[in-house]
Design a protein around this motif. Structure first.
Motif, short mmCIF file in Angstrom:
data_model
loop_
_atom_site.label_atom_id
_atom_site.label_comp_id
_atom_site.label_asym_id
_atom_site.label_seq_id
_atom_site.Cartn_x
_atom_site.Cartn_y
_atom_site.Cartn_z
N GLN A 1 -12.10 -1.61 -1.47
CA GLN A 1 -12.98 -2.74 -1.16
C GLN A 1 -12.16 -4.02 -1.05
N HIS A 2 -11.33 -4.22 -2.07
CA HIS A 2 -10.54 -5.46 -2.14
C HIS A 2 -9.04 -5.15 -2.15
N ASN A 3 -8.69 -4.01 -1.58
CA ASN A 3 -7.28 -3.64 -1.33
C ASN A 3 -6.47 -3.20 -2.55
N HIS A 4 -7.08 -3.21 -3.73
CA HIS A 4 -6.26 -2.83 -4.88
C HIS A 4 -5.89 -1.34 -4.85
N THR A 5 -6.82 -0.50 -4.40
CA THR A 5 -6.53 0.94 -4.31
C THR A 5 -5.46 1.18 -3.24
N TYR A 6 -5.47 0.36 -2.21
CA TYR A 6 -4.43 0.44 -1.19
C TYR A 6 -3.06 0.15 -1.83
N LYS A 7 -3.04 -0.84 -2.72
CA LYS A 7 -1.79 -1.18 -3.41
C LYS A 7 -1.31 -0.02 -4.29
N ILE A 8 -2.26 0.59 -4.98
CA ILE A 8 -1.91 1.74 -5.84
C ILE A 8 -1.41 2.90 -4.96
N ALA A 9 -2.11 3.12 -3.85
CA ALA A 9 -1.70 4.19 -2.93
C ALA A 9 -0.28 3.94 -2.41
N GLY A 10 0.02 2.69 -2.14
CA GLY A 10 1.36 2.32 -1.65
C GLY A 10 2.43 2.59 -2.71
N TYR A 11 2.10 2.28 -3.94
CA TYR A 11 3.04 2.49 -5.05
C TYR A 11 3.28 3.99 -5.26
N LEU A 12 2.18 4.75 -5.14
CA LEU A 12 2.26 6.21 -5.27
C LEU A 12 3.14 6.77 -4.14
N ALA A 13 2.92 6.25 -2.93
CA ALA A 13 3.70 6.69 -1.76
C ALA A 13 5.18 6.41 -1.98
N ASP A 14 5.50 5.22 -2.47
CA ASP A 14 6.91 4.86 -2.70
C ASP A 14 7.53 5.78 -3.75
N THR A 15 6.74 6.11 -4.78
CA THR A 15 7.25 7.00 -5.84
C THR A 15 7.57 8.37 -5.28
N ILE A 16 6.66 8.89 -4.46
CA ILE A 16 6.86 10.25 -3.90
C ILE A 16 8.03 10.24 -2.91
N ARG A 17 8.13 9.16 -2.15
CA ARG A 17 9.27 9.04 -1.20
C ARG A 17 10.59 9.01 -1.96
N ALA A 18 10.58 8.33 -3.09
CA ALA A 18 11.81 8.24 -3.89
C ALA A 18 12.25 9.61 -4.41
N GLN A 19 11.32 10.58 -4.41
CA GLN A 19 11.66 11.96 -4.82
C GLN A 19 12.12 12.78 -3.61
N GLY A 20 12.25 12.12 -2.46
CA GLY A 20 12.82 12.79 -1.29
C GLY A 20 11.80 13.37 -0.31
N HIS A 21 10.54 12.98 -0.44
CA HIS A 21 9.50 13.52 0.45
C HIS A 21 9.03 12.46 1.44
N SER A 22 8.29 12.91 2.45
CA SER A 22 7.71 11.92 3.37
C SER A 22 6.22 11.75 3.04
N VAL A 23 5.74 10.54 3.20
CA VAL A 23 4.34 10.24 2.87
C VAL A 23 3.72 9.39 3.97
N ASP A 24 2.56 9.82 4.46
CA ASP A 24 1.76 8.99 5.36
C ASP A 24 0.61 8.41 4.56
N LEU A 25 0.33 7.13 4.83
CA LEU A 25 -0.74 6.43 4.12
C LEU A 25 -1.84 6.14 5.13
N MET A 26 -3.05 6.60 4.86
CA MET A 26 -4.12 6.42 5.86
C MET A 26 -5.40 5.89 5.23
N PRO A 27 -6.05 4.94 5.91
CA PRO A 27 -7.33 4.45 5.41
C PRO A 27 -8.40 5.55 5.49
N GLY A 28 -9.35 5.50 4.57
CA GLY A 28 -10.32 6.59 4.43
C GLY A 28 -11.24 6.82 5.59
N ARG A 29 -11.32 5.87 6.53
CA ARG A 29 -12.20 6.08 7.68
C ARG A 29 -11.50 6.86 8.79
N VAL A 30 -10.27 7.27 8.53
CA VAL A 30 -9.48 7.99 9.53
C VAL A 30 -10.17 9.32 9.91
#
Ligand SMILES: Cc1cc2nc3c(=O)[nH]c(=O)nc-3n(C[C@H](O)[C@H](O)[C@H](O)COP(=O)(O)O)c2cc1C
Length: 179
Positions: A11-40
């Motif tokens: 609603q106010h982008n905070h979950t997007y921020k958490i999703a981004g942090y999660l994505a960065d963490t998983i990428r740091a483990q050597g994986h690829s991550v796509d981040l997509m809004p829920g209306r996709v």
């Protein structure tokens, strides 16, 4: 290397921020991550290309975003078969008291009831209070919710209750499952 997708509702982008942090963490483990809004709109084949699917949503008036519920319903069988995970963001998740935990369990039960999905891996994270950005009505409502949850009620400031270490830990665990 595994491929992940994180589909988030916000609603106010905070979950997007958490999703981004999660994505960065998983990428740091050597994986690829796509981040997509829920209306996709993703086809079955497109979703199947991912080794790991992560759905995230925030709680608004005791329920998660309807478009996330819709997405989950549409892809439920795939989510059940794959190693899909869910994370839920809310104010009540910021505190560990019995009444807070019970409230969060109600949000999760409602989500499962409405979507038919029982995620095998679930994390709940404390959200944010952006008092200075809400309109008058929302500021009033959020102050009531915050009071009930045992959180800050001084509306002159904003507050972030997310335990970023817990988000990181969730990301590391998810990344390890596909290695
Ligand atoms: C209108 C509104 C209603 C909310 N209702 C609840 C609620 O019922 N329970 C709760 O724990 N948090 C509630 N929250 C808090 C949000 O879950 C929290 O602010 C979260 O960080 C929002 O994430 P987002 O910016 O990604 O939407 C509400 C927030 C708003 C703005």
């Amino acid at each position: 290397m595994a491929t992940f997708v994180i589909i988030y509702g916000t609603q106010h982008n905070h979950t997007y921020k958490i999703a981004g942090y999660l994505a960065d963490t998983i990428r740091a483990q050597g994986h690829s991550v796509d981040l997509m809004p829920g209306r996709v709109k993703l086809s079955r084949a497109e979703l199947e290309r991912y080794d790991g699917v992560i759905i995230g949503a925030s709680v608004n008036a005791a329920k998660h975003q309807r478009y996330i519920e819709k997405f989950v319903k549409a892809h439920r069988d795939q989510l059940e078969r794959s190693s899909a995970a869910f994370f839920s963001v809310s104010l009540h998740a910021a505190r560990q008291k019995v009444e807070n935990r019970a409230e969060v369990e109600r949000y999760l039960a409602k989500f499962s009831g409405r979507t038919g999905w029982q995620p095998r891996r679930i994390a709940t994270f404390g959200g944010a209070l952006f008092y200075t950005r809400y309109d008058l009505l929302n500021r009033f409502i959020l102050r009531l919710i915050a009071k009930r949850a045992g959180l800050d009620t001084d509306t002159r400031s904003d507050y972030i209750y997310t335990d970023w270490d817990a988000v990181k830990q969730f990301g590391v665990e998810l990344a390890a499952m596909t290695s």
